[in-house]
Write an enzyme that holds these catalytic residues in place. Structure first.
Site, short mmCIF file in Angstrom:
data_model
loop_
_atom_site.label_atom_id
_atom_site.label_comp_id
_atom_site.label_asym_id
_atom_site.label_seq_id
_atom_site.Cartn_x
_atom_site.Cartn_y
_atom_site.Cartn_z
N ASP A 1 -24.59 -69.50 45.78
CA ASP A 1 -23.62 -69.19 44.72
C ASP A 1 -23.61 -67.70 44.40
OD1 ASP A 1 -23.16 -72.14 43.77
OD2 ASP A 1 -25.34 -71.90 43.75
N ASP B 1 -26.28 -75.01 48.55
CA ASP B 1 -25.26 -74.01 48.82
C ASP B 1 -25.80 -72.65 48.37
OD1 ASP B 1 -25.23 -73.93 46.06
OD2 ASP B 1 -23.11 -74.41 45.83
N ASP C 1 -20.29 -70.76 47.30
CA ASP C 1 -19.39 -70.69 46.15
C ASP C 1 -19.26 -69.25 45.70
OD1 ASP C 1 -18.93 -73.41 45.97
OD2 ASP C 1 -20.50 -73.76 44.48
P1 8DG Z 1 -28.41 -76.25 44.55
O1 8DG Z 1 -27.14 -75.57 44.93
O2 8DG Z 1 -29.59 -75.65 45.21
O3 8DG Z 1 -28.33 -77.72 44.75
O4 8DG Z 1 -28.64 -76.05 42.98
P2 8DG Z 1 -27.77 -75.25 41.98
O5 8DG Z 1 -27.40 -73.91 42.55
O6 8DG Z 1 -28.44 -75.25 40.68
O7 8DG Z 1 -26.48 -76.15 41.83
P3 8DG Z 1 -24.93 -75.82 42.02
O8 8DG Z 1 -24.25 -77.14 42.15
O9 8DG Z 1 -24.68 -74.85 43.12
O10 8DG Z 1 -24.49 -75.21 40.64
C1 8DG Z 1 -24.88 -73.93 40.22
C2 8DG Z 1 -24.44 -73.71 38.81
O11 8DG Z 1 -23.05 -73.57 38.76
C3 8DG Z 1 -24.80 -74.85 37.90
O12 8DG Z 1 -25.41 -74.35 36.74
C4 8DG Z 1 -23.53 -75.47 37.49
C5 8DG Z 1 -22.56 -74.35 37.70
N1 8DG Z 1 -21.23 -74.81 37.99
C6 8DG Z 1 -20.74 -75.55 39.03
N2 8DG Z 1 -19.43 -75.78 38.88
C7 8DG Z 1 -19.09 -75.14 37.75
C8 8DG Z 1 -17.90 -74.96 37.07
O13 8DG Z 1 -16.87 -75.43 37.49
N3 8DG Z 1 -17.95 -74.22 35.93
C9 8DG Z 1 -19.11 -73.66 35.47
N4 8DG Z 1 -19.08 -72.95 34.35
N5 8DG Z 1 -20.24 -73.82 36.09
C10 8DG Z 1 -20.24 -74.54 37.21
O14 8DG Z 1 -21.43 -75.96 39.96
MN MN Z 2 -26.16 -73.76 44.25
MN MN Z 3 -22.59 -74.20 43.82
#
Ligand code: 8DG
Ligand code: MN
Ligand code: MN
Length: 383
Positions: free
Chosen positions: A206, A204, A307
């Site tokens: 972020d 995704d 996100d």
């Molecule tokens: P990807 O998307 O490429 O698979 O890897 P990523 O960007 O590292 O994973 P991600 O699932 O998009 O998560 C990004 C960061 O956001 C990760 O450190 C965890 C954090 N995160 C969530 N949900 C929540 C939440 O509800 N609260 C907090 N504080 N952090 C969150 O994904």
């Molecule tokens: Mn991500």
């Molecule tokens: Mn995410």
């Protein structure tokens, strides 16, 4: 001159947040295997076991060289008996029988396919597995009740399981920037998550959004979402209000690692980049993943998970640190804070139990300093 002087071996620190973990490392042949076992433990909701395998893998990611023999693992922290057994087998035979049988197992494959649907967690996937479902395609004839997220997850399964490229992330960055600037001039937008850590591909994109004037960011998300929706850019969105102030359990102690920011889990409708259409390598129509909706040939858009998180300016440093990841790095930061420093870290704040007060920070560097940790830049947080 001392002829036999060697550089002292760098002693590997035991918390991932004390180490530098680059994106590219030398031991994927071992870490991929350990992460299969970690994922399998997650599928059976055995969190302790899963974290143990992830910590082992993470130690190997931080090594500056390839592991060639068990002797190379001498003095390394976090390597439990089970992980060592798996590593030994791979070093000796090239593969681990446990890892291979896990990989091949019907349950593992089904749980993977089902949890790969956006909106489907381990609980739901497990229930479906026990009801005989094996892939998202099975969901349609069985008439399973799906919530809105899951309906979108099934509909866009192929696209959402096609990795997002950095180029696509940049295009989405521009769109988000335009939307935010239109509804709140002066707002600051930061790319977080894996792309901030230097990843080339992600599941995704972020973003963290704030405004230097505290309070200006309140109820911002609905405005952003409206703007995007009016442009026809959203295929799905679920906005959650900021619940930080209403929370009774105290700001630094959220119920889980879920934070309380105003946020939006969305699926963008992204116009295909010119260079990505009509190419052999394009995943569209490739039939790679089990999809449930045929995409017509020549489709000009694809679905991408995005996100969005809004934070007040005073919490921005904590939010940036908390949303940059990796997930294991975050977990280790919180464990370090609690176990070694008597502090409580969240994406909102840092509380010092000894001094009984919150420690302020305007940058990630200051947070690391409060925690008594050497600053680790995002590109080395790939634990
Ligand atoms: P990807 O998307 O490429 O698979 O890897 P990523 O960007 O590292 O994973 P991600 O699932 O998009 O998560 C990004 C960061 O956001 C990760 O450190 C965890 C954090 N995160 C969530 N949900 C929540 C939440 O509800 N609260 C907090 N504080 N952090 C969150 O994904
Ligand atoms: Mn991500
Ligand atoms: Mn995410």
């Amino acid at each position: 001159p001392k002829p036999f002087e060697t550089t002292p071996a760098v002693k590997m620190k035991s918390y991932a947040c004390q180490r530098r973990t680059p994106l590219k490392h030398h031991n994927s042949f071992l870490t991929d295997a350990l992460e299969i076992l970690a994922q399998n433990a997650e599928f059976s909701e055995n969190e302790g076991r899963s974290v143990a395998f992830r910590r082992s893998a993470s130690v190997l990611k931080a090594l500056p060289h390839v592991v060639r023999s068990m002797g190379d693992l001498k003095d390394l922290p976090c390597l439990g008996e089970h992980s060592l057994r798996v590593i030994k087998e791979i070093l000796e035979d090239g593969t681990s029988s446990e890892v291979e049988s896990t990989r091949q197992s019907e349950q593992f494959q089904a749980m993977k396919a089902l949890t790969d649907v956006f909106g489907v967690g381990v609980r739901t996937a497990d229930r479906w597995f026990r009801e005989g479902l094996r892939s998202p395609l099975d969901l349609i004839p069985t008439g399973q009740k799906l919530n809105h997220a899951q309906q979108a997850g099934v509909k866009y399964y192929n696209d959402l399981n096609t990795p997002v490229t950095k180029k696509e992330a940049m295009v989405i960055s521009d769109i988000v920037e335009k939307a935010v600037k239109a509804v709140l001039p002066g707002a600051i937008i930061t790319l977080t998550g894996g792309f901030r850590r230097g990843k080339e591909l992600g599941h995704d994109v972020d973003f963290l959004i704030t405004h230097p004037e505290e309070g200006a960011e309140e109820r911002l998300m609905p405005k952003i979402v409206n703007w995007l929706d009016n442009q026809g850019l959203l295929l799905y969105q679920k906005t959650t209000r900021n619940s930080y102030l209403e929370s009774k359990d105290g700001p630094a102690r959220p119920a889980s690692n879920m934070d309380r920011f105003e946020r939006c889990f969305s699926i963008f409708k992204l116009e295909q980049l010119e260079s990505d259409t009509h190419t052999e390598t394009s995943s569209y129509n490739s039939g790679r993943a089990a999809g449930t909706e045929e995409r017509h040939a020549g489709s000009t858009w694809r679905a991408v998970r995005v996100d969005l998180v809004v934070s007040p300016y005073s919490q921005f440093a904590f939010a940036t640190l908390g949303w940059t990841g990796s997930k294991l790095f975050e977990r280790e930061l919180r464990r370090w804070a609690g176990q070694e420093k008597g502090m409580s870290l969240s994406s909102h704040a840092l509380y010092d139990s000894k001094q009984q007060r919150y420690l302020r920070a305007n940058s990630e560097e200051e947070i690391f300093a409060h925690l008594g940790l050497e600053y680790i830049p995002p590109s080395e947080r790939n634990a």
